[in-house]
Design an enzyme around this catalytic site. Structure first.
Site, PDB file in Angstrom:
ATOM      1  N   GLU A  18     -11.390 -46.490  17.036  1.00 47.14           N
ATOM      2  CA  GLU A  18     -11.797 -45.252  17.691  1.00 47.14           C
ATOM      3  C   GLU A  18     -10.878 -44.999  18.873  1.00 47.14           C
ATOM      4  O   GLU A  18     -10.188 -45.908  19.351  1.00 47.14           O
ATOM      5  CB  GLU A  18     -13.235 -45.348  18.223  1.00 47.14           C
ATOM      6  CG  GLU A  18     -14.314 -45.405  17.172  1.00 47.14           C
ATOM      7  CD  GLU A  18     -15.710 -45.480  17.783  1.00 47.14           C
ATOM      8  OE1 GLU A  18     -15.814 -45.840  18.975  1.00 47.14           O
ATOM      9  OE2 GLU A  18     -16.680 -45.165  17.088  1.00 47.14           O
ATOM     10  N   HIS A  54     -19.584 -42.987  21.426  1.00 48.53           N
ATOM     11  CA  HIS A  54     -19.622 -44.325  21.994  1.00 48.53           C
ATOM     12  C   HIS A  54     -19.158 -44.337  23.443  1.00 48.53           C
ATOM     13  O   HIS A  54     -18.288 -43.576  23.834  1.00 48.53           O
ATOM     14  CB  HIS A  54     -18.718 -45.271  21.194  1.00 48.53           C
ATOM     15  CG  HIS A  54     -19.324 -45.694  19.900  1.00 48.53           C
ATOM     16  ND1 HIS A  54     -18.607 -46.348  18.934  1.00 48.53           N
ATOM     17  CD2 HIS A  54     -20.569 -45.562  19.393  1.00 48.53           C
ATOM     18  CE1 HIS A  54     -19.385 -46.592  17.893  1.00 48.53           C
ATOM     19  NE2 HIS A  54     -20.578 -46.128  18.159  1.00 48.53           N
TER      20      HIS A  54
END
Length: 294
Positions: free
Chosen positions: A212, A250
């Site tokens: 990510e 996140h």
């Protein structure tokens, strides 16, 4: 063969008496060898009770001494989850998997500092857990999409873990082990730690690595892969369209100081010999192609 866990692993659930802990422990008990693997629960002041025949103890150390469990999975609420990790580390367990989301960063900084010099490995927090198909699952992933095979999967994203697994299973390429390391900025095992294990696992033929935006862990792992990895790796980075400075999902998924962007990560990964894809729907097909099974 597998990494970290197998059908002989003995597991305790911290937070066993909570609704979330019971729901997911029940799912793990019903998967493959789970009924033999999950041997204890831990909730302070609830010792002597049981859940679905699994005894509950007041402390991690007591559960370890009474049952021989060496792995813990944590479903404790965020305010107390770091302390639950600390307790498992102090009990000298082999591995701790923390599923809990939303643990304060300063709590995890203290916990990581306490772990220095300790042998206990940590996966998470804010992760889906890990699974060795047809043997054991520890966490919240849907067991039915997994299939025994020879492809390792490691991912920061929970849902993209399932996406990669689902594609591999649909193409007839199963998984050796699958590890969701979580997306928090302060966590345990990194991509690099898991890739080292897959590299040495004789039953893992290749690896899908899902990253990510945010941080530099994927770049560090890519450079290690270039110099050390003996097996092909397919890579994907989530967050290609994310604007700099905006937190995306996140807690660790944020581009700051010109670092952590998807394009930068993908460029380094490609330069280091990783077979990248910019489309998450193509992870399985890229793997199939490089293995010559398309």
């Amino acid at each position: 063969m597998s990494i970290l866990i197998d059908k002989n692993t003995r597991v305790m659930t911290q937070g066993m008496t909570g609704k979330v802990g019971q729901f997911h422990t029940l799912g793990c008990l019903g998967y493959a060898n789970g009924a033999n693997c999950f041997v204890a629960g831990v909730t302070p002041n609830k010792g002597g009770q049981n859940f679905e025949g699994v005894p509950i103890y007041n402390s991690v150390l007591e559960a370890k001494q009474q049952t021989g469990a060496t792995v813990s999975v944590i479903y404790v609420p965020p305010a107390y989850a770091a302390a639950a990790i600390d307790e498992a580390v102090e009990a000298d367990l082999d591995l701790v998997i923390c599923i809990t989301e939303g643990i304060p960063v300063h709590d995890m900084i203290r916990t990581r500092d306490k772990m220095k010099g300790k042998r206990t490995l940590l996966i998470g927090p804010n992760c889906p857990g890990l699974i060795t198909p047809d043997e054991i699952k520890i966490g919240i992933m849907p067991g039915h999409i997994h299939k025994k095979g020879r492809i390792g999967v490691v991912s920061r994203s929970g849902t993209l873990t399932y996406e990669a697994v689902g594609q591999l299973s649909a193409l007839g390429l199963g998984q050796s082990s699958c590890v969701g390391i979580g997306g928090d900025p302060i966590n345990g095992m990194k991509h690099l730690d898991i890739l080292r294990l897959f590299n040495e696992d004789p039953e893992t033929e290749a690896v899908i690595m899902v990253g990510e935006i945010g941080g530099s862990d994927e770049e560090a792992c890519a450079r290690w892969i270039k110099d050390n990895m003996k097996k092909p790796v397919v890579g994907f980075i989530a967050g290609i369209t994310a604007p700099p400075g905006k937190r995306m999902g996140h807690a660790g998924a944020i581009i700051s100081g010109g670092q952590g962007g998807a394009d930068t990560k993908l460029a380094v990964m490609e330069e280091c010999g990783i077979h990248i894809t910019r489309n998450p729907a193509d992870m399985g097909r890229v793997m199939q192609k490089i293995l010559g099974r398309s």
